[in-house]
Design a protein around this motif. Structure first.
Motif, PDB file in Angstrom:
ATOM      1  N   ILE A  91      17.218  15.293 -10.086  1.00  0.00           N
ATOM      2  CA  ILE A  91      16.751  15.472 -11.475  1.00  0.00           C
ATOM      3  C   ILE A  91      17.873  16.045 -12.339  1.00  0.00           C
ATOM      4  CG2 ILE A  91      15.039  16.618 -12.943  1.00  0.00           C
ATOM      5  CD1 ILE A  91      13.197  16.602 -10.449  1.00  0.00           C
ATOM      6  N   ILE A  92      18.650  16.970 -11.756  1.00  0.00           N
ATOM      7  CA  ILE A  92      19.801  17.511 -12.519  1.00  0.00           C
ATOM      8  C   ILE A  92      20.692  16.334 -12.929  1.00  0.00           C
ATOM      9  CG2 ILE A  92      21.899  18.917 -12.437  1.00  0.00           C
ATOM     10  CD1 ILE A  92      20.586  20.732 -10.435  1.00  0.00           C
ATOM     11  N   LYS A  93      20.950  15.459 -11.968  1.00  0.00           N
ATOM     12  CA  LYS A  93      21.831  14.318 -12.232  1.00  0.00           C
ATOM     13  C   LYS A  93      21.277  13.457 -13.382  1.00  0.00           C
ATOM     14  CE  LYS A  93      24.633  10.788 -11.238  1.00  0.00           C
ATOM     15  NZ  LYS A  93      26.063  10.812 -11.184  1.00  0.00           N
ATOM     16  N   TYR A  94      19.997  13.126 -13.296  1.00  0.00           N
ATOM     17  CA  TYR A  94      19.411  12.247 -14.314  1.00  0.00           C
ATOM     18  C   TYR A  94      19.324  12.933 -15.676  1.00  0.00           C
ATOM     19  CZ  TYR A  94      18.534   8.172 -11.468  1.00  0.00           C
ATOM     20  OH  TYR A  94      18.711   7.034 -10.717  1.00  0.00           O
ATOM     21  N   ALA A  95      19.014  14.236 -15.662  1.00  0.00           N
ATOM     22  CA  ALA A  95      18.969  14.959 -16.940  1.00  0.00           C
ATOM     23  C   ALA A  95      20.367  14.894 -17.567  1.00  0.00           C
ATOM     24  CB  ALA A  95      18.542  16.408 -16.716  1.00  0.00           C
ATOM     25  N   TRP A  96      21.386  15.109 -16.739  1.00  0.00           N
ATOM     26  CA  TRP A  96      22.745  15.102 -17.253  1.00  0.00           C
ATOM     27  C   TRP A  96      23.136  13.707 -17.768  1.00  0.00           C
ATOM     28  CZ3 TRP A  96      26.066  17.571 -19.666  1.00  0.00           C
ATOM     29  CH2 TRP A  96      27.393  17.127 -19.759  1.00  0.00           C
ATOM     30  N   VAL A  97      22.777  12.674 -16.995  1.00  0.00           N
ATOM     31  CA  VAL A  97      23.128  11.303 -17.392  1.00  0.00           C
ATOM     32  C   VAL A  97      22.511  10.983 -18.756  1.00  0.00           C
ATOM     33  CG1 VAL A  97      22.617   8.882 -16.848  1.00  0.00           C
ATOM     34  CG2 VAL A  97      23.495  10.382 -15.072  1.00  0.00           C
ATOM     35  N   MET A 102       7.535  27.395 -19.230  1.00  0.00           N
ATOM     36  CA  MET A 102       6.221  26.730 -19.274  1.00  0.00           C
ATOM     37  C   MET A 102       5.802  26.333 -20.689  1.00  0.00           C
ATOM     38  SD  MET A 102       5.711  26.208 -16.245  1.00  0.00           S
ATOM     39  CE  MET A 102       4.091  25.473 -16.187  1.00  0.00           C
ATOM     40  N   PRO A 103       5.981  27.206 -21.704  1.00  0.00           N
ATOM     41  CA  PRO A 103       5.646  26.741 -23.063  1.00  0.00           C
ATOM     42  C   PRO A 103       6.521  25.563 -23.500  1.00  0.00           C
ATOM     43  CG  PRO A 103       5.804  29.131 -23.008  1.00  0.00           C
ATOM     44  CD  PRO A 103       6.286  28.642 -21.681  1.00  0.00           C
ATOM     45  N   ILE A 104       7.821  25.599 -23.139  1.00  0.00           N
ATOM     46  CA  ILE A 104       8.694  24.474 -23.516  1.00  0.00           C
ATOM     47  C   ILE A 104       8.191  23.205 -22.832  1.00  0.00           C
ATOM     48  CG2 ILE A 104      11.043  23.527 -23.423  1.00  0.00           C
ATOM     49  CD1 ILE A 104      12.135  26.336 -23.536  1.00  0.00           C
ATOM     50  N   LEU A 105       7.822  23.354 -21.567  1.00  0.00           N
ATOM     51  CA  LEU A 105       7.354  22.198 -20.796  1.00  0.00           C
ATOM     52  C   LEU A 105       6.123  21.560 -21.451  1.00  0.00           C
ATOM     53  CD1 LEU A 105       7.197  22.159 -16.971  1.00  0.00           C
ATOM     54  CD2 LEU A 105       5.263  21.331 -18.202  1.00  0.00           C
ATOM     55  N   ILE A 106       5.212  22.407 -21.894  1.00  0.00           N
ATOM     56  CA  ILE A 106       3.990  21.828 -22.467  1.00  0.00           C
ATOM     57  C   ILE A 106       4.301  21.157 -23.810  1.00  0.00           C
ATOM     58  CG2 ILE A 106       2.935  23.839 -23.641  1.00  0.00           C
ATOM     59  CD1 ILE A 106       0.362  22.799 -21.993  1.00  0.00           C
ATOM     60  N   VAL A 107       5.169  21.778 -24.604  1.00  0.00           N
ATOM     61  CA  VAL A 107       5.519  21.161 -25.900  1.00  0.00           C
ATOM     62  C   VAL A 107       6.221  19.819 -25.667  1.00  0.00           C
ATOM     63  CG1 VAL A 107       6.942  21.405 -27.974  1.00  0.00           C
ATOM     64  CG2 VAL A 107       5.620  23.352 -27.143  1.00  0.00           C
ATOM     65  N   LEU A 108       7.183  19.797 -24.740  1.00  0.00           N
ATOM     66  CA  LEU A 108       7.887  18.537 -24.459  1.00  0.00           C
ATOM     67  C   LEU A 108       6.905  17.471 -23.968  1.00  0.00           C
ATOM     68  CD1 LEU A 108      11.215  19.604 -22.660  1.00  0.00           C
ATOM     69  CD2 LEU A 108      10.910  18.756 -24.981  1.00  0.00           C
ATOM     70  N   SER A 109       5.974  17.876 -23.094  1.00  0.00           N
ATOM     71  CA  SER A 109       5.016  16.886 -22.560  1.00  0.00           C
ATOM     72  C   SER A 109       4.200  16.275 -23.694  1.00  0.00           C
ATOM     73  CB  SER A 109       4.040  17.522 -21.574  1.00  0.00           C
ATOM     74  OG  SER A 109       4.717  18.192 -20.590  1.00  0.00           O
ATOM     75  N   ILE A 168      14.309  10.384 -25.624  1.00  0.00           N
ATOM     76  CA  ILE A 168      13.063  10.628 -24.888  1.00  0.00           C
ATOM     77  C   ILE A 168      13.369  10.802 -23.398  1.00  0.00           C
ATOM     78  CG2 ILE A 168      10.870   9.525 -24.178  1.00  0.00           C
ATOM     79  CD1 ILE A 168      10.736  10.685 -26.939  1.00  0.00           C
ATOM     80  N   GLY A 169      14.289   9.995 -22.889  1.00  0.00           N
ATOM     81  CA  GLY A 169      14.673  10.120 -21.476  1.00  0.00           C
ATOM     82  C   GLY A 169      15.268  11.494 -21.197  1.00  0.00           C
ATOM     83  N   ALA A 170      16.132  11.968 -22.095  1.00  0.00           N
ATOM     84  CA  ALA A 170      16.746  13.284 -21.888  1.00  0.00           C
ATOM     85  C   ALA A 170      15.672  14.376 -21.913  1.00  0.00           C
ATOM     86  CB  ALA A 170      17.801  13.544 -22.970  1.00  0.00           C
ATOM     87  N   LEU A 171      14.759  14.300 -22.911  1.00  0.00           N
ATOM     88  CA  LEU A 171      13.688  15.306 -22.989  1.00  0.00           C
ATOM     89  C   LEU A 171      12.816  15.244 -21.733  1.00  0.00           C
ATOM     90  CD1 LEU A 171      12.461  14.961 -26.700  1.00  0.00           C
ATOM     91  CD2 LEU A 171      13.981  16.689 -25.731  1.00  0.00           C
TER      92      LEU A 171
END
Ligand code: PFF
Length: 456
Positions: free
Chosen positions: A110-116, A172-179, A304-307
């Motif tokens: 996941i680190i790799k894909y987030a970075w890509v 967790m709040p960031i996660l819910i907002v991004l979702s 969207i992919g990065a988020l």
């Protein structure tokens, strides 16, 4: 029994966010939407939610109460109630210890894909062979797994309030907002509504007994049950907080994120594939092969992919924190190690055990145990075998061996006695009769499935 200086969460919010952080993970994001699409959309959702509110509620509140009553990590908590049953908690800690290294392998991917995606190279990840070529590389995957273990270790080393709670309160709040942002964006794409309908409308023809077992197994994994985690976290919960309402909040959080994941993933894949549910793929293929292709074709897909991958990174990290904490709290209680010593030793061992898992998609692909590569074997033995055994033994222990009233008293607030247990009667019935039968069914079916006797 109670340790003088045991750490505590600062209050209910910190505790609920940390426990929800454990619960919300890859299980919600890649496994739940896939199972819901496979087993009849709305019918699966309904059965899943019923399991969460009944059996999930029962096991989670029992584990939290055992942890809070004993104020000990999983390897000592059962023994504090009855020394002959101490081994049940040890099974839980072993499950967490087996899951942690291979979960960090996925964390590394996941680190790799987030970075890509963040670096704007998302289009490269959308080719058919990108993932298989990347996962087969020995050095990069092992180094990324190490980074994930070390990041988890640093947070856990800071302790319950300054590490786990603080990070959960941010992530967790960031996660819910991004979702929410991603789900809304995906649902606004042309053609997405067909996917939404497929996800929500019940289809009895796709629903089956296997779908029920799938929902049950998913519920255990998603709520992080029978892995020592809720015992460890319960042991840090202040006495005045209500267990019953905490469990309700954790379950709502976990289920809402699973539903939001369904709203992102099923419509996204539908739009991309022109409405073919088979394009959802499964597990690794869904997240690392199909979704990058979807993002590549979408407007603003690279953002969207990065988020999306940052969101998944947070979800995975708050889960690995809990896996490591279950074993760290055990090592501190059982061997009287300091937190830092426990974190260093367990992280080093986890990195070593994680190496064959990281290599299972490349150089060690042919190294098989019972017909499974090392990665799949760890997953099978922890989730399909030990996890249901631990859950079953917990029901038998609390329902039949221990005086169940001891746990009910703890749920009611112990000496403070400040929280009437509203669902007490149904809890006892679930604990003694319904949950053990359901868990036995998961155990038998998942072993048969693992051995290739039946296919899910
Ligand atoms: N509950 C997490 C999920 O749904 O992905 C994963 C998980 C965390 C599984 C902790 C097991 C565990 F012990």
């Amino acid at each position: 029994m109670e340790e003088q200086k045991r750490s505590q969460f600062s209050g209910k919010i910190g505790f609920v966010l940390a426990a929800a952080g454990s619960a919300v993970g890859l299980g919600n994001i890649w496994r739940f939407p896939y199972l819901a699409a496979k087993y009849g959309g709305g019918s699966f959702l309904l059965v899943y939610i019923i399991f969460v509110l009944t059996i999930g509620f029962t096991i989670m509140i029992t584990e939290l109460a055992i942890g809070r009553k004993s104020r000990l990590g999983p390897t000592k908590a059962y023994g504090a109630l009855d020394s002959k049953w101490n081994f049940v908690g040890i099974i839980g800690a072993i499950v967490a210890f087996i899951i942690f290294p291979y979960y960090c392998v996925i964390g590394g991917w996941i680190i790799k894909y987030a970075w890509v995606f963040i670096s704007g190279a998302g289009a490269a990840a959308a080719t058919d062979t990108y993932f298989t070529e990347f996962a087969a590389q020995p050095v990069e995957t092992v180094v990324l797994q190490m980074i994930f273990v070390i990041a988890t270790g640093i947070i856990v080393a800071f302790g319950v309030q300054k590490g786990i709670e603080k990070v959960s309160k941010i992530m967790m709040p960031i996660l819910i907002v991004l979702s929410i942002i991603i789900a809304i964006f995906v649902c606004m794409q042309p053609g997405a509504m067909d996917g939404v309908k497929y996800f929500l409308l019940p289809s009895l023809q796709n629903f089956s007994f296997q779908g029920c077992l799938g929902a049950l197994g998913q519920m255990f994994y998603s709520l992080s049950l029978a892995m020592g985690i809720m015992i460890a976290y319960g042991s840090y919960l202040p006495q005045q907080e209500s267990l019953e309402s905490s469990v309700a909040q954790i379950e709502i959080f976990d289920t809402v994120i699973a539903l939001l994941a369904g709203f992102m993933i099923i419509p996204a894949v539908f739009v991309y594939s022109g409405g073919d549910p088979a394009a959802l793929g499964k597990g690794v293929g869904l997240m690392f092969i199909n979704l990058p292709k979807v993002f590549n074709t979408m407007q603003f897909g690279s953002i969207i992919g990065a988020l999306f991958f940052v969101m998944v990174l947070f979800a995975a990290l708050t889960s690995t924190i809990s896996l490591l904490e279950a074993t760290v709290s055990s090592a501190c209680d059982s061997f009287k190690w300091s937190r830092k010593k426990a974190v260093i030793i367990l992280c080093v061992v986890s990195i070593i055990i994680g190496i064959p898992s990281a290599l299972s998609f490349g150089v060690l692909a042919d190294f098989q145990i019972f017909g499974m590569d090392f990665f799949s074997f760890c997953d099978f033995i922890s989730n399909s075998v030990l996890m249901p055994i631990g859950a079953l033994l917990t029901c038998v222990f609390v329902g039949y061996i221990l005086d169940t009233q001891i746990i009910i008293d703890e749920i009611e607030g112990g000496e403070l006695h400040n929280h009437p247990f509203k669902r007490k009667k149904i809890y006892v019935v679930l604990l003694k009769y319904i949950a053990p039968i359901a868990i036995l069914a998961i155990l038998v079916s998942s072993i048969l499935e693992g051995m290739g006797v039946i296919a899910f």
